[in-house]
Enzyme design. Sequence first.
Site, PDB file in Angstrom:
ATOM      1  N   TYR A 158       0.825  -1.240  -0.094  1.00 11.46           N
ATOM      2  CA  TYR A 158       0.034  -0.067   0.116  1.00 11.46           C
ATOM      3  C   TYR A 158       0.705   1.293  -0.032  1.00 11.46           C
ATOM      4  O   TYR A 158       0.387   2.226  -0.518  1.00 11.46           O
ATOM      5  CB  TYR A 158      -0.878  -0.020   1.258  1.00 11.46           C
ATOM      6  CG  TYR A 158      -2.152   0.528   0.848  1.00 11.46           C
ATOM      7  CD1 TYR A 158      -2.963   0.329  -0.298  1.00 11.46           C
ATOM      8  CD2 TYR A 158      -2.895   1.414   1.846  1.00 11.46           C
ATOM      9  CE1 TYR A 158      -4.119   0.968  -0.447  1.00 11.46           C
ATOM     10  CE2 TYR A 158      -4.158   1.911   1.749  1.00 11.46           C
ATOM     11  CZ  TYR A 158      -4.682   1.922   0.569  1.00 11.46           C
ATOM     12  OH  TYR A 158      -5.833   2.649   0.118  1.00 11.46           O
ATOM     13  N   LYS A 181      -3.663   8.040   2.658  1.00 11.29           N
ATOM     14  CA  LYS A 181      -5.153   7.736   3.486  1.00 11.29           C
ATOM     15  C   LYS A 181      -4.953   8.190   5.031  1.00 11.29           C
ATOM     16  O   LYS A 181      -5.948   8.827   5.654  1.00 11.29           O
ATOM     17  CB  LYS A 181      -5.608   6.244   3.530  1.00 11.29           C
ATOM     18  CG  LYS A 181      -5.872   5.635   2.254  1.00 11.29           C
ATOM     19  CD  LYS A 181      -7.131   6.313   1.790  1.00 11.29           C
ATOM     20  CE  LYS A 181      -7.613   5.682   0.419  1.00 11.29           C
ATOM     21  NZ  LYS A 181      -8.853   6.220  -0.021  1.00 11.29           N
TER      22      LYS A 181
END
Length: 273
Positions: free
Chosen positions: A155, A162
């Site tokens: 990620y 995020k």
Amino acid sequence: MLLQGKRLLVTGVLTDSSIAYNVARIAQEQGAEIVLTGFGRGLTITRTVAERLPAPCDVLEMDVTEPDHLERVADGLQRRWGRLDGVVHATAFAPASTLGGGFLTARWEDVATAFHVSTYSFAAFGRVFGPLLAASEHGSLVGLDFDADRAWPGYDWMGVAKAGLESCCRYLARELGPQGVRVNLVAAGPLRTVAAKSIEGFAASEQLWPRLAPLGWDVADTEPVGRVVCALLSGWLPAVTGEVLHVDGGAHAIGAPALDGPGKESTEAKELA
């Protein structure tokens, strides 16, 4: 009819497996009138997918990195409706170099793109659509998130983006609260969307999640997330803002898969090690 009479703007509908598609579908079933957005080559795709919704709806062109696009959509919705009851920010993108093990090698230019699309655009939504949301009795801005408390395989910079999105949510809640506008995020468990499939390491999360989640987790079912987003868009949670609501079967609260017995790891835990 949870959203009867509500007027909503929904971004991020690209396929009928998109979280945003199910948000739009459920919102219509609950009485809302919606407008979708798309841009570039995806605009035609969004218009095609929009035909599968319960009711016809317009699809407006909006690239979230283009201020003129945001202003044009806001002006158009002002003329059309005079207000917005809800906006769904389902927009995220990171160049391939920033994912899949590229944390230490990604160029700033690519990282900046990830932050612009995935983080800064949420604040831009608050700035541009805030006045329209303030004209509603229960204006609500809802964004889609993925648990940013931990580092996930592959990620990389999207995880950092995020985390920034979660911080941005809190600041937007502070800024827009006095106008009566709520700002929240929904952190979904891993779902088998087009975007997720492009992330190296997604398969590991996909296998892990059902073992962690006390309620279980279906990576192919976006409806539970769509329902929570619609609840936040409604007037039923008037005092909730600045929150990250986890819709992940409870996995975020669990440290490791269950043990078979005292001091004994389960077979599943051994497989994950």
